[in-house]
Each structure stands twice: as structure tokens, then as C-alpha cells.
Enzyme design. Structure first.
Site, PDB file in Angstrom:
ATOM      1  N   CYS A  73       0.840  -1.199   0.000  1.00 33.02           N
ATOM      2  CA  CYS A  73       0.000   0.000   0.000  1.00 33.02           C
ATOM      3  C   CYS A  73       0.874   1.247   0.000  1.00 33.02           C
ATOM      4  O   CYS A  73       1.995   1.238   0.527  1.00 33.02           O
ATOM      5  CB  CYS A  73      -0.918  -0.007   1.231  1.00 33.02           C
ATOM      6  SG  CYS A  73      -2.162   1.313   1.215  1.00 33.02           S
ATOM      7  N   CYS A  77      -1.903   4.133   7.044  1.00 31.07           N
ATOM      8  CA  CYS A  77      -2.935   4.258   8.066  1.00 31.07           C
ATOM      9  C   CYS A  77      -2.490   3.543   9.335  1.00 31.07           C
ATOM     10  O   CYS A  77      -2.128   2.365   9.301  1.00 31.07           O
ATOM     11  CB  CYS A  77      -4.253   3.673   7.566  1.00 31.07           C
ATOM     12  SG  CYS A  77      -4.852   4.453   6.049  1.00 31.07           S
ATOM     13  N   CYS A  80      -4.184   0.116  10.312  1.00 29.87           N
ATOM     14  CA  CYS A  80      -4.345  -0.904   9.262  1.00 29.87           C
ATOM     15  C   CYS A  80      -4.241  -2.315   9.842  1.00 29.87           C
ATOM     16  O   CYS A  80      -3.312  -2.621  10.585  1.00 29.87           O
ATOM     17  CB  CYS A  80      -3.286  -0.717   8.179  1.00 29.87           C
ATOM     18  SG  CYS A  80      -3.399  -1.929   6.842  1.00 29.87           S
TER      19      CYS A  80
END
Length: 351
Positions: A73, A77, A80
Site C-alpha cells: 500500500c 494508516c 491498518c
């Protein structure tokens, strides 16, 4: 062993060299043997003992499956729960073989996720899977969950006809909050992408969905006006969830403890947004075991113990044997509204 004794004995030196070479080859072989003869085993999967209860009962039907074909990714975040622990992606034809096995076992809906699914091959790999599932397998529903940062209009032009639902993850309508969460790449505007993709979905006749993870940074935010303006067909609201080995524990790539909120806080957020008719709430209890999750090796992931315990790959043992180790709670799946009108042909949307 002293150096002098080795030099004095060429035979012992040769024996030592052969032994060392064997150790190196064994180590290398152990790392690559997961991919042999067209099947993918991935890292060793724990085999539950016969009395563990994990394989008790009848095998479930994989009506709705979430295939996380990549873990990579471009966002970071902090909460996650499916992190970049490997960079592995199945070859396209093997992924298609697995998807066909799922269809033959009763799958009606496939959701592609990651990681960020548009990152691999700039979305072309994903597009080919979407087209295969709708055109060849004729699945009623094909959907994607994405952060939206890598999506281009040309992808819609090429593959949009085959996609039923596109869900974009957005946790706040304040750019600074998204930055704090990690829902961003550099200083690029996550919200600008969100609205642009919403418009493309309408233009290319793809149902637009919104996903939000409620955590300490956004739990007090009122998103009613912004969500209403966006007009998604569904707004999935998740309570931040800890998964050992992913976003909690010593081996985790994220430390999500600081993002966790209490049940009461989550309920207060839901109450604040009770006027939003498309809101679908998912507490930790509803989330944990109500998803059929396939990882990058096409192994079902059992989350019942607060971590992800993998089954064997469906490519190796078939769907029926693998799904018995998925920990899937079909009753909770239905209770949380997992079965809904998920084909855009049946949604009767005004494009």
C-alpha cells in the site's frame, strides 16, 4: 576445530564445504518451495489438532468473499489490520483458477482489496480480475475497496462496465485529520480524489460506496452533511479493530492501540449520524468473524483468536477443505447485513 587440522586434512575440508553448501541450499529451498507445480502454499499454515473444534461442522458456502490479493500500500494508516508483511501476488492465471474454484463452490460476490489493489501493475491486474469475474464467471456482484489515490479515469473506461461497486476509504472530511491517521500520500488531497471518483462512478455507472474507520482522531467528528452530499449507496462505519500480528503485538507493522475507542464512544458516533439512512455500522463484535477473507496465497484467515490464522490454500486443497478452517460466522454475516442488493443491475440507481 583448529585451522591447522583442517588444512592438514583435505578430506575434512571437503566434508565441511559440502555440509555448508547443503545448509545453504536447504535454506534457499525452504523459502521458495511454497510455490511449486502451479500451486501456492505460502508460509507454513498451522494445522489445528483434531480436538480443537476448528474443523467441526459442515463446510460453509463462500457466498461473499474478500480477496486481499496484495498487501502492499502507498498509505500508512496507523490502524491498518492487513499490513505489508509480504510483497507476494499470485500470477494472474493462478488467481483466476482460484476464483473459478470459489464460483464452483457457490460464490456470488467477490470483493477485491489489499493493501491498495490499484497499486499492482497500475490497476491492470485488478481490472483483468474484475473483467474475468463478471464476464467469464458471471458473478452477480464484483466490488473493490480502495483508498482512491491510484485510480485513473482510463481504468473506468476500460473496466467500469464489469464493476458493480467501488468503495473508497475515507475516515475524515478534514484533511489534517486524514494526515494524522495516515490516510494520505504526502500532501496530496485525499478528499479531492474522493469527490472526483464519486463523479466517475456516476459517469461510468458504478455504485459508489464509502468506508470509514472510527478511531480516536475522528470519533467526535460530525460527517452527516459531507456524507449526505456524497450520496453513497452504503456507508460502512467500522469500529477500529486490533489484530495481533498486524496492528498489535511484537510482530506487528502498526501500533494501533492509540486509535482504539470504547464501545460507548462508537455508539455515540452512530447516534450522531442516525439520520444518515445509508449508514451500516460494524462494531468489533460484528467485524471479527463475519468476513470470509482470502490472503495473497488464497488462504482463508481465521480471526477468532484475535489474530489471523491461515488455512491451507484453496489452490492446494480446494475450497471445501480450506473453508472449514476459516472461522467464518455465517449468522453474524447475515446479522451485520452482509447480504444485500449488491448487483448494480438490481439497485435501480439513477445515473
Amino acid at each position: 576445530m583448529q585451522l591447522s587440522s583442517v588444512v592438514a586434512s583435505p578430506g575434512r575440508l571437503l566434508q565441511l564445504c559440502i555440509s555448508t553448501l547443503c545448509c545453504i541450499l536447504t535454506s534457499v529451498f525452504s523459502k521458495v518451495r511454497g510455490w511449486t507445480a502451479g500451486s501456492c502454499k505460502g508460509p507454513a499454515s498451522p494445522v489445528p489438532p483434531a480436538d480443537s473444534g476448528l474443523d467441526a461442522g459442515e463446510a460453509q458456502t463462500p457466498t461473499s468473499v474478500n480477496y486481499h490479493f496484495t498487501r502492499k500500500c502507498n498509505y500508512k494508516c496507523g490502524f491498518c489490520f492487513h499490513t505489508a508483511k509480504t510483497s507476494f501476488v499470485l500470477p494472474l492465471e493462478e488467481a483466476k483458477r482460484g476464483l473459478r474454484l470459489l464460483k464452483e463452490s457457490g460464490m456470488e460476490k467477490i470483493n477485491f482489496s489489499g493493501g491498495e489493489p490499484f497499486l499492482h501493475e497500475k490497476g491492470d491486474f485488478l481490472g483483468k480480475l474484475v473483467q474475468f469475474c463478471k464476464q467469464d464467471l458471471q458473478l452477480p456482484s464484483v466490488s473493490i475497496v480502495s483508498n482512491g489515490s491510484m485510480i485513473k479515469e482510463r481504468w473506468f473506461q476500460k473496466y467500469g462496465d464489469h464493476l458493480d461497486i467501488l468503495a473508497i476509504s475515507c475516515d475524515s472530511f478534514d484533511e489534517e485529520t486524514n494526515q494524522l491517521i495516515g490516510r494520505a500520500q504526502g500532501r496530496k488531497s485525499h478528499l479531492d480524489n474522493l469527490y472526483k471518483i464519486r463523479d466517475w462512478c456516476q459517469q461510468y455507472k458504478v455504485a459508489f460506496k464509502l468506508n470509514s474507520v472510527i478511531n480516536t482522531f475522528n470519533v467526535d467528528e460530525d460527517m452527516t452533511e459531507s456524507v449526505t452530499q456524497l450520496g453513497p449507496v452504503r456507508w460502512k462505519v467500522f469500529q477500529c479493530l486490533l489484530i495481533d500480528g498486524e496492528n498489535a503485538g511484537e510482530e506487528a507493522l502498526r501500533e494501533a492501540e492509540r486509535f482504539v475507542i470504547r464501545e460507548q464512544q462508537f455508539q455515540e458516533f452512530l447516534d450522531r449520524h442516525s439520520s444518515v439512512s445509508c449508514l451500516v455500522p460494524e462494531s468489533n463484535e460484528k467485524m471479527r468473524n463475519s468476513y470470509l477473507i482470502l490472503d495473497e496465497y488464497m488462504r482463508f484467515l481465521d480471526c477468532r483468536e484475535g489474530r489471523k490464522d491461515p488455512s491451507k490454500s484453496i489452490l492446494d486443497v480446494g475450497v471445501k477443505d480450506a473453508i472449514r478452517f476459516s472461522g467464518f460466522d455465517e449468522k453474524m454475516f447475515l446479522k451485520r447485513g452482509g447480504k444485500y442488493v449488491w448487483s448494480k443491475a438490481d439497485m435501480k440507481l439513477e445515473w
